[in-house]
Design an enzyme around this catalytic site. Structure first.
Site, PDB file in Angstrom:
ATOM      1  N   ASP A 235      18.619  23.576 -10.515  1.00 62.27           N
ATOM      2  CA  ASP A 235      19.301  22.736 -11.489  1.00 62.27           C
ATOM      3  C   ASP A 235      19.317  23.541 -12.787  1.00 62.27           C
ATOM      4  O   ASP A 235      18.517  24.447 -12.991  1.00 62.27           O
ATOM      5  CB  ASP A 235      18.613  21.370 -11.657  1.00 62.27           C
ATOM      6  CG  ASP A 235      19.563  20.366 -12.308  1.00 62.27           C
ATOM      7  OD1 ASP A 235      20.599  20.802 -12.858  1.00 62.27           O
ATOM      8  OD2 ASP A 235      19.290  19.154 -12.285  1.00 62.27           O
TER       9      ASP A 235
HETATM   10  C1  BGC Z   1      22.224  18.094 -13.807  1.00 67.40           C
HETATM   11  C2  BGC Z   1      22.903  18.565 -12.544  1.00 67.40           C
HETATM   12  C3  BGC Z   1      24.196  19.235 -12.890  1.00 67.40           C
HETATM   13  C4  BGC Z   1      23.897  20.400 -13.823  1.00 67.40           C
HETATM   14  C5  BGC Z   1      25.120  21.198 -14.222  1.00 67.40           C
HETATM   15  C6  BGC Z   1      22.124  19.182 -14.866  1.00 67.40           C
HETATM   16  O1  BGC Z   1      21.809  18.635 -16.099  1.00 67.40           O
HETATM   17  O2  BGC Z   1      20.946  17.588 -13.496  1.00 67.40           O
HETATM   18  O3  BGC Z   1      23.119  17.491 -11.680  1.00 67.40           O
HETATM   19  O4  BGC Z   1      24.858  19.646 -11.736  1.00 67.40           O
HETATM   20  O5  BGC Z   1      23.314  19.895 -15.002  1.00 67.40           O
HETATM   21  O6  BGC Z   1      25.888  20.504 -15.122  1.00 67.40           O
END
Ligand code: BGC
Length: 734
Positions: A235
């Site tokens: 993530d």
């Molecule tokens: C989220 C993810 C997301 C990623 C990219 C993170 O803050 O938890 O689900 O895909 O950002 O935007």
């Protein structure tokens, strides 16, 4: 030797250390590095579950602000699960894949498949259900649908991502049995049956380790037990140490900062490999996996020319979103067959509530979508009703102004760039209300003028349709909700409205459970709408007016009160230490309410129809490895419609060997959705795998085992309304 292996081996041979390093970390906000000289393109990713996110400048989170990145806004994952339709899920995946490819993406960061363990979790709308069986059945076709478009699905967030408060470092603790029975099976299904090419690690910790660095989760379970050879992506900002992530076999390091060369998998990893602290082997493996995924996506190799081009905003996508939205709406109450409303008799209708005119696509965190259009309920009703019905509209209540969506009106920033101070303020409010016990969950003051205007309209009209619920200022990534109650004084207003009009329909919008005020006993009808995408306003109008017979079922329990919920009553959260214990263990969601025999507001699987379905002749055919469940379903009402037949198992007599083992009262094991004309009946057969269906996880043996005994298998309209059954004996596997 096959051509895939040949190509990948030769590329691996040619790639330098610097080039390999480029391929395993973000060199822009949403992509890794490409290697021009070897014709390896960058891997381009995008959020997210409700449509392809707007375009950002290459290295920042600032939106390009161009006119060429509007897309179809899909229904939420919660809404998709509410359809209980595997076909709708496949179709939604196909649409998302086509739109992602159409926008030039390789990996779509979706679907979200964490268990909706905590009803106040801000990201519940991005997740499907409280039940692992429902999630598993829905995620497999979704992933397949995405990947038909030469785009990789990236199932997220592995694992135990259950709340937003302290999301970057909360330690989550759960028994091995609960992990293997409740929190992992749908991830397993998504990669084994769905063949998801990629998976995203979670922000939270698993025990003491960050999930994105967790040897236990990534190396031991995902790679070694499940033999997963797909790509694991962090993530954004989920990695905190190079070595840990590297040893855990994390493949790609993505983050939110712009110092791309300093990412854990950039210069730090390179230096550690060069000075011999880390071996290059894991890097080679990661690059091999990335190349294999690229090959499957037709990004490299001779088949590049055949890669699908995708498309976005096609008529086909829009139709799929409309039909999924129609299927997702759940009818919770319909006294005196009040709905559907008869279009011909409707002369004057009062539509009340901010959610009648509110757009939800541009909120929620990384699930935000720059929708080409979003049909609001007021617009949808007007489009379907036409000119012979007068519609009065009143907002009824205020909305807060210190919020994300208030700012988003100017489209100046992305969620990441503009949210920090707002979220900090809201987190402080969250902590204050949790610690003091005084919850300011109305957010705004009562507005006399707006309330009186709405009441006057309610007096004047034959029908009132109130669009209530929450929105992405309340339900969003980054912050949990304060309470289950409807905000903005909506309960108070509705309690007044039911005094002046007998014909009230309430549409409640939310991606997670809510509790409803006293008015719920006095309105005629209640519908639940869980973010229904670009065509949502039309979908809801179609159900209200009877163009479509509602067939959605709740994918989670609506409790009577927050304190009743297992995650609150049993779960333990240590505020000062950031520790979260899943003490309800395997009794997640309805399993807990059933075990305690607790009354609920609406049970898991619940949802009414304008017609009636009857089940009969349930029979079980034990075929050894598989068990067939056969029954007859008849539409005995006076309208065509779709039904979801839900199959639950109940262990009524457990074998002596397992007398001490806690087990669930009942569990969903299979379901099928079918369409029947009025008067029509169909014989259906559902087949389940015996080993997967009647099992428990034996912690000592570290293996699933059959839980032997006498089971009742029932078909039901919900988890609390089982209507016909038969018995089966499951023997021991010892
Ligand atoms: C989220 C993810 C997301 C990623 C990219 C993170 O803050 O938890 O689900 O895909 O950002 O935007």
């Amino acid at each position: 030797m096959n051509s895939r292996k040949q190509l990948i081996d030769s590329l691996l041979n040619e790639l330098t250390l610097d080039e390999k390093i480029d391929m395993v970390h973000g060199t822009g906000a949403f992509h890794t590095g490409g290697i021009d000289r070897l014709q390896i393109p960058p891997l381009v990713m995008s959020d997210g579950p409700m449509g392809v996110r707007k375009q950002f400048t290459d290295k920042t989170w600032i939106p390009c602000g161009k006119e060429d990145d509007y897309v179809t806004y899909l229904i939420s994952n919660t809404a998709l699960a509410s359809t209980w339709s595997k076909e709708a899920s496949y179709k939604a995946g196909e649409v998302l894949g086509a739109e992602a490819r159409g926008r030039g993406k390789d990996v779509i960061l979706a679907p979200g498949i964490n268990v909706q363990r905590y009803p106040l979790c801000g990201r519940n709308f991005e997740y499907m259900s409280e039940d692992t069986c429902l999630i598993s059945e829905m995620v497999v076709p979704f992933v397949k649908g995405v990947q038909t478009q030469d785009v990789a699905a990236c199932v997220k967030h592995f694992a135990l991502n259950a709340q937003e408060y302290c999301r970057m470092d909360v330690k989550t603790f759960c028994s091995k049995r609960a992990l293997y029975e409740m929190y992992l099976p749908h991830f397993y299904a998504s990669i084994k049956e769905g063949n998801a090419y990629s998976i995203m690690g979670a922000y939270n910790k698993f025990n003491e380790e960050q999930c994105c660095e967790s040897k236990a989760l990534l190396k031991d379970i995902l790679r070694d037990e499940w033999n997963y050879d797909g790509v694991v992506i962090s993530d954004w900002g989920g990695i905190h140490h190079t070595e840990n992530a590297y040893h855990a076999t994390m493949d790609i390091d993505m983050s939110v900062s712009q110092d791309f060369d300093n990412y854990y998998y950039a210069n730090p990893l390179k230096e550690k490999i060069q000075n011999g602290e880390l071996s290059v082997d894991n890097l080679n493996e990661s690059v091999r996996r990335i190349l294999e995924m690229m090959y499957e996506l037709k990004m490299i190799g001779q088949q590049k020319e055949e890669r699908k081009a995708g498309h976005f905003n096609s008529h086909e996508s829009q139709q799929a979103v409309l039909s999924a939205g129609q299927e997702a709406i759940v009818l919770l109450k319909n006294d005196e067959k009040h709905l559907p409303l008869n279009k011909k008799n409707l002369k004057k209708v009062a539509v009340i509530g901010q959610n009648a005119i509110r757009k939800h696509s541009n909120g929620g965190g990384s699930a935000e979508v720059k929708a080409l259009y979003e049909i609001t309920p007021l617009l949808g009703l007007k489009m379907r009703l036409g000119g012979n019905t007068e519609i009065l509209f009143g907002e009824g209540h205020d909305l807060p102004t210190d919020t994300e969506s208030y700012r988003a009106q100017n489209e100046v920033a992305s969620w990441q760039t503009s949210s920090v101070d707002i979220y900090e303020m809201r987190i402080q409010r969250f902590i204050k209300s949790k610690t003091s016990g005084i919850i300011d969950d109305d957010f705004v003051a009562w507005n006399d003028e707006k309330a009186n205007e709405a009441l006057q309209m309610a007096r004047e009209c034959e029908e009132v349709i109130f669009f209530a619920g929450i929105d992405h200022d309340i339900e969003s990534e980054g912050i949990d909700r304060l309470s289950l109650k409807l905000p903005y004084n909506q309960d108070r207003l509705l309690n007044e409205i039911v005094k002046v009009n007998q014909n009230v329909t309430v549409v409640v919008l939310s991606g997670s459970p809510v509790v409803l005020g006293e008015w719920k006993n006095h309105v005629k009808s209640i519908l639940w709408h869980s973010y229904l995408g670009s065509e949502g306003g039309l979908a809801v109008a179609d159900v209200i007016l009877g163009n479509v017979n509602p067939s959605g079922k709740l994918p989670m329990t609506f409790p009577l009160a927050e304190k009743d919920h297992p995650s609150v009553e049993m779960g333990e959260y240590k505020w000062d230490e950031n520790e979260l214990y899943f003490r309800e263990d395997i009794f997640v969601g309805y399993r807990y309410f059933d075990k305690k025999n607790k009354e609920v507001l609406y049970p898991f699987g619940y949802g009414l129809s304008y017609t009636k379905f009857e089940y009969s002749d349930l029979q079980i055919n034990d075929r050894g490895e598989n068990v067939d469940i056969l029954l007859t379903v008849k539409n005995t009402g006076d309208m065509d419609g779709a039904d979801v037949v839900q199959i639950y198992s109940e262990l009524v007599e457990v074998d002596e060997a397992f007398k001490e083992l806690p087990y669930c009262v009942r569990e969903l094991k299979a379901f099928d959705k079918l369409f029947l004309k009025k008067g029509e009946s169909k014989h259906i057969t559902m087949t389940v795998d015996k080993k997967q269906t009647f099992r428990f996880f034996d912690e000592e043996a570290h293996a699933y085992r059959l839980l032997s005994g006498q089971y009742r298998i029932s078909a039901g309209h919900s988890s609390r309304e089982l209507v016909c059954s038969a018995m089966i004996e499951i023997g021991s596997d010892q």
